[in-house]
Design an enzyme around this catalytic site. Structure first.
Site, PDB file in Angstrom:
ATOM      1  N   GLY A  34       0.841  -1.198   0.000  1.00 36.59           N
ATOM      2  CA  GLY A  34       0.000   0.000   0.000  1.00 36.59           C
ATOM      3  C   GLY A  34       0.877   1.249   0.000  1.00 36.59           C
ATOM      4  O   GLY A  34       2.109   1.173   0.071  1.00 36.59           O
ATOM      5  N   SER A  35       0.215   2.393  -0.054  1.00 36.55           N
ATOM      6  CA  SER A  35       0.955   3.651  -0.180  1.00 36.55           C
ATOM      7  C   SER A  35       1.729   3.998   1.093  1.00 36.55           C
ATOM      8  O   SER A  35       2.840   4.532   1.032  1.00 36.55           O
ATOM      9  CB  SER A  35      -0.018   4.783  -0.525  1.00 36.55           C
ATOM     10  OG  SER A  35      -1.028   4.900   0.472  1.00 36.55           O
ATOM     11  N   ASP A  89       3.095  -2.674   8.262  1.00 38.96           N
ATOM     12  CA  ASP A  89       2.119  -2.634   7.182  1.00 38.96           C
ATOM     13  C   ASP A  89       1.086  -1.546   7.450  1.00 38.96           C
ATOM     14  O   ASP A  89       0.990  -1.029   8.570  1.00 38.96           O
ATOM     15  CB  ASP A  89       1.414  -4.007   7.079  1.00 38.96           C
ATOM     16  CG  ASP A  89       0.767  -4.240   5.727  1.00 38.96           C
ATOM     17  OD1 ASP A  89       0.352  -5.382   5.461  1.00 38.96           O
ATOM     18  OD2 ASP A  89       0.663  -3.267   4.936  1.00 38.96           O
ATOM     19  N   ASP A  92      -6.625  -0.251   6.350  1.00 38.26           N
ATOM     20  CA  ASP A  92      -7.717   0.568   5.823  1.00 38.26           C
ATOM     21  C   ASP A  92      -8.601   1.124   6.945  1.00 38.26           C
ATOM     22  O   ASP A  92      -9.214   2.177   6.784  1.00 38.26           O
ATOM     23  CB  ASP A  92      -8.566  -0.273   4.859  1.00 38.26           C
ATOM     24  CG  ASP A  92      -7.763  -0.679   3.638  1.00 38.26           C
ATOM     25  OD1 ASP A  92      -7.328   0.207   2.884  1.00 38.26           O
ATOM     26  OD2 ASP A  92      -7.508  -1.894   3.467  1.00 38.26           O
ATOM     27  N   GLY A 105      -6.019  -2.812  -1.161  1.00 36.16           N
ATOM     28  CA  GLY A 105      -5.226  -2.966  -2.373  1.00 36.16           C
ATOM     29  C   GLY A 105      -5.144  -4.391  -2.864  1.00 36.16           C
ATOM     30  O   GLY A 105      -4.371  -4.716  -3.761  1.00 36.16           O
ATOM     31  N   GLU A 111      -0.525 -10.576   3.249  1.00 37.09           N
ATOM     32  CA  GLU A 111      -0.311  -9.709   4.411  1.00 37.09           C
ATOM     33  C   GLU A 111      -0.673 -10.421   5.706  1.00 37.09           C
ATOM     34  O   GLU A 111       0.061 -10.338   6.696  1.00 37.09           O
ATOM     35  CB  GLU A 111      -1.161  -8.449   4.274  1.00 37.09           C
ATOM     36  CG  GLU A 111      -0.683  -7.509   3.195  1.00 37.09           C
ATOM     37  CD  GLU A 111      -1.578  -6.304   3.078  1.00 37.09           C
ATOM     38  OE1 GLU A 111      -2.806  -6.426   3.252  1.00 37.09           O
ATOM     39  OE2 GLU A 111      -1.040  -5.204   2.818  1.00 37.09           O
TER      40      GLU A 111
HETATM   41  O1  LIG Z   1      -4.208  -4.552   0.293  1.00 36.24           O
HETATM   42  C1  LIG Z   1      -3.654  -3.552   0.705  1.00 36.24           C
HETATM   43  C2  LIG Z   1      -3.284  -3.382   2.133  1.00 36.24           C
HETATM   44  O2  LIG Z   1      -4.168  -4.002   3.007  1.00 36.24           O
HETATM   45  C3  LIG Z   1      -2.955  -1.944   2.556  1.00 36.24           C
HETATM   46  O3  LIG Z   1      -2.114  -2.009   3.679  1.00 36.24           O
HETATM   47  C4  LIG Z   1      -4.150  -1.130   2.954  1.00 36.24           C
HETATM   48  O4  LIG Z   1      -5.081  -1.155   1.889  1.00 36.24           O
HETATM   49  C5  LIG Z   1      -3.757   0.327   3.294  1.00 36.24           C
HETATM   50  O5  LIG Z   1      -3.211   0.918   2.148  1.00 36.24           O
HETATM   51  P1  LIG Z   1      -2.778   2.479   2.172  1.00 36.24           P
HETATM   52  O6  LIG Z   1      -1.586   2.592   3.096  1.00 36.24           O
HETATM   53  O7  LIG Z   1      -2.425   2.779   0.740  1.00 36.24           O
HETATM   54  O8  LIG Z   1      -3.967   3.272   2.679  1.00 36.24           O
END
Ligand SMILES: O=C[C@H](O)[C@H](O)[C@H](O)COP(=O)(O)O
Length: 261
Positions: A34-35, A89, A92, A105, A111
């Protein structure tokens, strides 16, 4: 810090930068997806290149693996690592018990496997992800493509007897085609609005034939680091109940952004 970085990116970076302070020489580290996790990978890469940090990383997606290698981090498989010291990690959503919704994502399966195979999981995030009760973010459920519509129907039938506010489900698409996870599975997003009993829902979901895994991370996260656009970070530890605060000086981190296009 490039001035064009958005406030949310600054907040994500601040959380990521604080989290890598927990990474020590010789560690085997789970690298999230993720970002927000991408900032963490960049920070670790900087420490590997500039400070000689010696770690191995187990990525939770092909895109994280690519970024980690690009950053100079030694990448190994979970089978090679066997067990990890720490996984960092994003999430959301997170609730007061640090239970999570992940999978926005599509990386939830790897994960959850990697985070569970770790001595400790640190979640890096921003304040917008904090909720009193999980569910506002659609719950991703990974299902095998074979008979996915039947599986979706069984999920909806099960939801009708669960303590949730919404029961609508949708196949996640990539354009006009089903979104495919790294394992080639589908994702059914469940729009539950409020989940009364996440622990029970996670257990029941995974009993349904065709369901591979769901995005509820129950009793897995140990710490959450919440970043702010001004560089402030709040760290909460669910095991001892402690809350601490720090501030990241963006000016000292300019190297991280040197390779940003
Ligand atoms: O599948 C993606 C993961 O669970 C991400 O860690 C989660 O979606 C958070 O992503 P972001 O840091 O881009 O908000």
């Amino acid at each position: 810090m490039p001035a064009e970085l958005s406030p949310i990116d600054k907040a994500k970076f601040a959380a990521a930068r604080r989290a890598v302070d927990f990474v020590e020489d010789g560690m085997k580290v789970g690298l999230g997806t993720g970002s927000t996790a991408a900032w963490m990978v960049r920070c670790l890469g900087e420490m590997v290149r500039e400070e000689g940090l010696s770690i191995v990383g187990v990525p939770t997606s092909t895109r994280t693996a690519e970024l980690a290698r690009q950053m100079g981090i030694k990448v190994v498989t979970l089978d090679e690592a066997k067990w990890l010291d720490l996984t960092i990690d994003g999430a959301d959503e997170f609730d007061p018990e640090l239970n999570l919704i992940k999978g926005g994502g599509g990386a939830l399966l790897q994960e959850k496997i990697v985070a569970t195979a770790s001595d400790q999981m640190i979640v890096i995030t921003d304040a917008a992800k904090e909720v009193a009760q999980l569910g506002a973010f659609p719950l991703p459920v990974e299902v095998v493509p074979f008979g996915w519509q039947t599986t979706r129907g069984l999920i909806e039938e099960m939801l009708s007897s669960m303590d949730v506010m919404g029961r609508q489900t949708a196949l996640r698409l990539n354009g006009t085609q089903p979104f495919l996870t790294d394992e080639g599975n589908y994702i059914v997003d469940c729009h539950l609005k409020r989940i009364g009993n996440p622990r029970q829902l996670s257990l029941v979901l995974n009993q349904i034939p065709g369901v591979v895994e769901n995005g509820l991370f129950i009793d897995i996260c140990d710490k959450v680091i919440i970043g702010g656009a001004d560089g402030t970070v709040e760290l909460r530890d669910i095991n001892d109940g402690s809350v601490s605060h720090d501030r990241i000086d963006f000016a000292e981190e300019s190297n991280i952004f040197s390779d940003l296009d």
